[in-house]
Motif scaffolding. Structure first.
Motif, PDB file in Angstrom:
ATOM      1  N   LEU A 327     -60.362  -6.231 -63.625  1.00  0.00           N
ATOM      2  CA  LEU A 327     -60.559  -5.881 -61.984  1.00  0.00           C
ATOM      3  C   LEU A 327     -58.959  -6.501 -61.098  1.00  0.00           C
ATOM      4  O   LEU A 327     -58.981  -6.539 -60.555  1.00  0.00           O
ATOM      5  N   PHE A 328     -58.692  -7.666 -61.813  1.00  0.00           N
ATOM      6  CA  PHE A 328     -57.265  -7.997 -61.354  1.00  0.00           C
ATOM      7  C   PHE A 328     -56.086  -6.818 -61.379  1.00  0.00           C
ATOM      8  O   PHE A 328     -55.157  -6.398 -61.009  1.00  0.00           O
ATOM      9  N   VAL A 337     -48.601  -8.625 -60.068  1.00  0.00           N
ATOM     10  CA  VAL A 337     -49.551  -8.408 -61.621  1.00  0.00           C
ATOM     11  C   VAL A 337     -48.432  -8.506 -62.941  1.00  0.00           C
ATOM     12  O   VAL A 337     -48.026  -9.334 -63.408  1.00  0.00           O
ATOM     13  N   ARG A 338     -47.086  -7.794 -62.422  1.00  0.00           N
ATOM     14  CA  ARG A 338     -46.031  -8.006 -62.890  1.00  0.00           C
ATOM     15  C   ARG A 338     -45.740  -8.670 -63.011  1.00  0.00           C
ATOM     16  O   ARG A 338     -44.856  -9.533 -64.566  1.00  0.00           O
ATOM     17  N   ARG A 339     -44.606  -9.775 -61.635  1.00  0.00           N
ATOM     18  CA  ARG A 339     -44.561 -10.888 -62.126  1.00  0.00           C
ATOM     19  C   ARG A 339     -45.452 -12.281 -62.770  1.00  0.00           C
ATOM     20  O   ARG A 339     -44.943 -13.264 -63.403  1.00  0.00           O
ATOM     21  N   TYR A 340     -46.672 -11.495 -62.146  1.00  0.00           N
ATOM     22  CA  TYR A 340     -48.101 -12.828 -63.732  1.00  0.00           C
ATOM     23  C   TYR A 340     -47.764 -12.401 -64.390  1.00  0.00           C
ATOM     24  O   TYR A 340     -47.684 -13.922 -65.490  1.00  0.00           O
ATOM     25  N   VAL A 341     -47.324 -11.151 -65.499  1.00  0.00           N
ATOM     26  CA  VAL A 341     -47.307 -11.039 -66.814  1.00  0.00           C
ATOM     27  C   VAL A 341     -46.249 -12.564 -67.023  1.00  0.00           C
ATOM     28  O   VAL A 341     -46.561 -12.752 -68.281  1.00  0.00           O
ATOM     29  N   GLN A 342     -45.059 -12.131 -66.962  1.00  0.00           N
ATOM     30  CA  GLN A 342     -43.988 -12.381 -66.398  1.00  0.00           C
ATOM     31  C   GLN A 342     -43.765 -13.987 -66.367  1.00  0.00           C
ATOM     32  O   GLN A 342     -43.578 -15.066 -67.889  1.00  0.00           O
ATOM     33  N   ASP A 343     -44.800 -14.708 -65.667  1.00  0.00           N
ATOM     34  CA  ASP A 343     -45.479 -15.961 -65.301  1.00  0.00           C
ATOM     35  C   ASP A 343     -45.537 -16.810 -66.440  1.00  0.00           C
ATOM     36  O   ASP A 343     -45.528 -18.056 -66.746  1.00  0.00           O
ATOM     37  N   VAL A 344     -46.974 -15.790 -66.752  1.00  0.00           N
ATOM     38  CA  VAL A 344     -48.111 -16.341 -68.122  1.00  0.00           C
ATOM     39  C   VAL A 344     -47.095 -16.227 -69.492  1.00  0.00           C
ATOM     40  O   VAL A 344     -46.719 -17.434 -70.737  1.00  0.00           O
ATOM     41  N   LEU A 409     -58.240 -17.115 -70.411  1.00  0.00           N
ATOM     42  CA  LEU A 409     -57.549 -15.575 -69.619  1.00  0.00           C
ATOM     43  C   LEU A 409     -56.405 -15.073 -68.817  1.00  0.00           C
ATOM     44  O   LEU A 409     -56.427 -14.518 -68.690  1.00  0.00           O
ATOM     45  N   SER A 410     -55.707 -16.793 -68.611  1.00  0.00           N
ATOM     46  CA  SER A 410     -54.568 -15.924 -67.798  1.00  0.00           C
ATOM     47  C   SER A 410     -53.143 -15.209 -69.011  1.00  0.00           C
ATOM     48  O   SER A 410     -53.083 -13.758 -68.646  1.00  0.00           O
ATOM     49  N   ALA A 411     -53.914 -15.812 -70.581  1.00  0.00           N
ATOM     50  CA  ALA A 411     -53.223 -14.682 -71.619  1.00  0.00           C
ATOM     51  C   ALA A 411     -53.861 -13.292 -71.913  1.00  0.00           C
ATOM     52  O   ALA A 411     -53.261 -12.518 -71.667  1.00  0.00           O
ATOM     53  N   GLN A 412     -55.398 -13.370 -71.642  1.00  0.00           N
ATOM     54  CA  GLN A 412     -55.726 -12.099 -72.303  1.00  0.00           C
ATOM     55  C   GLN A 412     -55.227 -11.118 -70.619  1.00  0.00           C
ATOM     56  O   GLN A 412     -55.105 -10.648 -71.293  1.00  0.00           O
ATOM     57  N   THR A 413     -55.222 -11.366 -69.596  1.00  0.00           N
ATOM     58  CA  THR A 413     -54.767 -10.212 -68.901  1.00  0.00           C
ATOM     59  C   THR A 413     -53.614 -10.186 -68.654  1.00  0.00           C
ATOM     60  O   THR A 413     -52.901  -9.223 -68.950  1.00  0.00           O
ATOM     61  N   LEU A 415     -52.245 -10.245 -71.107  1.00  0.00           N
ATOM     62  CA  LEU A 415     -52.041  -9.437 -73.038  1.00  0.00           C
ATOM     63  C   LEU A 415     -52.169  -7.691 -73.034  1.00  0.00           C
ATOM     64  O   LEU A 415     -51.510  -7.096 -73.002  1.00  0.00           O
ATOM     65  N   LEU A 416     -53.136  -7.627 -71.829  1.00  0.00           N
ATOM     66  CA  LEU A 416     -54.082  -6.493 -71.299  1.00  0.00           C
ATOM     67  C   LEU A 416     -53.112  -5.599 -70.606  1.00  0.00           C
ATOM     68  O   LEU A 416     -53.222  -4.278 -70.895  1.00  0.00           O
ATOM     69  N   VAL A 417     -52.133  -5.703 -69.828  1.00  0.00           N
ATOM     70  CA  VAL A 417     -50.241  -5.814 -69.291  1.00  0.00           C
ATOM     71  C   VAL A 417     -49.837  -4.631 -70.467  1.00  0.00           C
ATOM     72  O   VAL A 417     -49.686  -3.413 -70.371  1.00  0.00           O
ATOM     73  N   LEU A 418     -49.994  -5.740 -71.106  1.00  0.00           N
ATOM     74  CA  LEU A 418     -48.802  -5.280 -71.738  1.00  0.00           C
ATOM     75  C   LEU A 418     -49.228  -3.706 -73.283  1.00  0.00           C
ATOM     76  O   LEU A 418     -49.036  -3.581 -73.250  1.00  0.00           O
ATOM     77  N   ARG A 419     -50.321  -4.159 -73.236  1.00  0.00           N
ATOM     78  CA  ARG A 419     -51.260  -3.873 -74.281  1.00  0.00           C
ATOM     79  C   ARG A 419     -51.344  -2.050 -73.498  1.00  0.00           C
ATOM     80  O   ARG A 419     -51.218  -0.597 -74.023  1.00  0.00           O
ATOM     81  N   LEU A 420     -51.725  -1.838 -72.355  1.00  0.00           N
ATOM     82  CA  LEU A 420     -51.459  -0.644 -71.388  1.00  0.00           C
ATOM     83  C   LEU A 420     -50.269   0.581 -71.432  1.00  0.00           C
ATOM     84  O   LEU A 420     -50.474   0.992 -71.806  1.00  0.00           O
TER      85      LEU A 420
END
Length: 446
Positions: A327-328, A337-344, A409-413, A415-420
């Motif tokens: 959803l996010f 979204v990309r900044r979120y991945v970097q932050d997490v 949840l933060s980590a899974q989100t 990781l999902l972007v990295l997997r995609l």
């Protein structure tokens, strides 16, 4: 076309010839009116001539033919050989084409060749070979009129098939929208021979941007037929907002996860086979009829995620592969979204020593339902090594993925972007359920 034999100059003989043609027309018309169909028409033609005939479709397959010709069974003629020295203009008239014998090219006898067509649609070729008797003007007339009646029969069958297809597509739309009364859907399904209350997997195939229009009247019709044959199940299809929707019936006794994987594999094979390997596909889980509307929304979210972030050839992905984080990822601002991945998990993305192992272990930890034991087994390491790596992740990122739900949840989100994106340290989506090769897939579906 030059007639095989010239018409008679004798008025009486000419009258008799016209009477025979009239009798032929009555015979063929009676077969058509009586519902004899294509096979019945070919049988009638075979009974009206001593020479063998064949009805051959555009893919050069024999649809119907004479049973035998005076005790001899002849192989079907090669249509391409008969057409080799004749252009479209030679076949544009209402009379068959007389093809001379050409032994050097493998054509050892004369043939009459007539396209069975209506307007611009070629249904088949009707061929008569000069075997049991010399081709006559009456043979030519017989082939011409038979082709006319066959074309009419094909056109009727095409209209019936299209009406049936439209009814099935309407039922698929009703099932997905969920606005029609259940008893109305049940009645329509019963009429079409479809099980209305069956569990289904909803497949959403996004239109390929820049793709050339297909020659098929309905892309979803042809694709649904391919999927049905590949999986051996009932498939309904219709158009969605920006793509096609397939409703794949789940066979009794099939494990849900394994069947979803079979659907994904079938879609990859078939889209590659029809020249659309870049199509983006979202696949739902096994879904009850009342939840198909939600499944449609979820598969569209999958397509959005893939279109926005996927950089690899893995473009057929299931809803369960992404989880609620889709959803996010599907609807959030791309930069955010990309900044979120970097932050997490940015601390794990700098390429430092051991960070790839930490990412792989973290992803495996979630894929196995946060099981240290199963993660260790899947990675081939000791359980304490998994715990040490989780502690290292905590030290570098501050994420307590072992016990904090928000951090999980933060980590899974992230990781999902990295997997995609196809990050090399993150295994492919299918490995989430242990699907690693065809052998293992076969075991899962057995």
């Amino acid at each position: 076309m030059a007639a095989p034999t010239p018409p008679s100059a004798d008025p009486r003989q000419r009258f008799e010839e016209l009477n025979r043609r009239y009798a032929v027309e009555l015979r063929l018309s009676a077969v058509s009116a009586g519902g004899g169909g294509i096979g019945g028409l070919v049988t009638a033609v075979a009974e009206l001539t001593a020479n063998p005939i064949w009805l051959i479709d555009p893919q050069r397959r024999v649809v119907s033919r004479s049973a035998r010709a005076r005790g001899s069974d002849f192989r079907p003629p090669e249509v391409d050989e008969l057409l080799a020295h004749h252009g479209p203009a030679d076949l544009s008239g209402a009379q068959p084409l007389l093809v001379a014998a050409q032994p050097a090219r493998g054509v050892v006898r004369r043939h009459l060749l007539m396209p069975v067509r209506r307007d611009d649609c070629l249904f088949a070729w009707l061929v008569m070979a000069e075997v049991s008797g010399r081709l006559t003007r009456e043979d030519s007339a017989l082939v011409g009129r038979a082709a006319f009646h066959l074309a009419s029969e094909y056109a009727v069958q095409r209209r019936v098939a299209r009406a049936s297809w439209n009814a099935r597509a309407t039922l698929a739309r009703q099932l997905v929208r969920g606005h029609t009364r259940d008893d109305d859907i049940a009645d329509a399904a019963e009429y079409l021979g479809v099980q209305a209350d069956a569990d289904r997997v909803l497949v959403y195939v996004s239109d390929v941007v820049g793709a050339q229009p297909s020659d098929e009247a309905h892309d979803e019709e042809s694709l649904s037929a391919l999927v049905a044959v590949d999986l051996g199940v009932e498939v309904l299809a219709t158009r969605g907002r920006e793509g096609m929707i397939l409703l794949v019936e789940v066979p009794d006794g099939q494990a849900a996860v394994a069947f979803v994987h079979r659907v994904k594999q079938a879609m990859r094979r078939l889209l590659a086979a029809i020249g659309q390997p870049d199509a983006t596909v979202g696949v739902s889980g096994v879904t009850r009829p009342a939840a198909l509307q939600r499944a449609y929304r979820e598969t569209r979210e999958v397509v959005l995620c893939v279109d926005r972030f996927a950089r690899t050839s893995e473009r057929v992905i299931a809803v369960d592969d992404l989880g609620p984080a889709r959803l996010f990822v599907a609807n959030g601002d791309l930069g955010a979204v990309r900044r979120y991945v970097q932050d997490v998990i940015g601390a794990l993305l700098d390429g430092g020593p051991g960070t790839a192992d930490l990412l792989r272990t973290l992803q495996c930890f979630f894929d196995t339902g946060r099981s240290v034991r199963e993660s260790a087994a899947r990675l081939g390491i000791h359980e304490n090594t998994v715990r040490l790596r989780m502690a290292k992740v905590h030290d570098l990122t501050g994420l307590d993925v072992a016990s904090d739900a928000n951090d999980q949840l933060s980590a899974q989100t992230a990781l999902l972007v990295l997997r995609l994106e196809g990050h090399p340290a993150i295994p492919a989506f299918d490995e989430r359920h242990g699907f690693t090769d065809d052998t293992e897939r076969g075991k899962d579906t057995a």
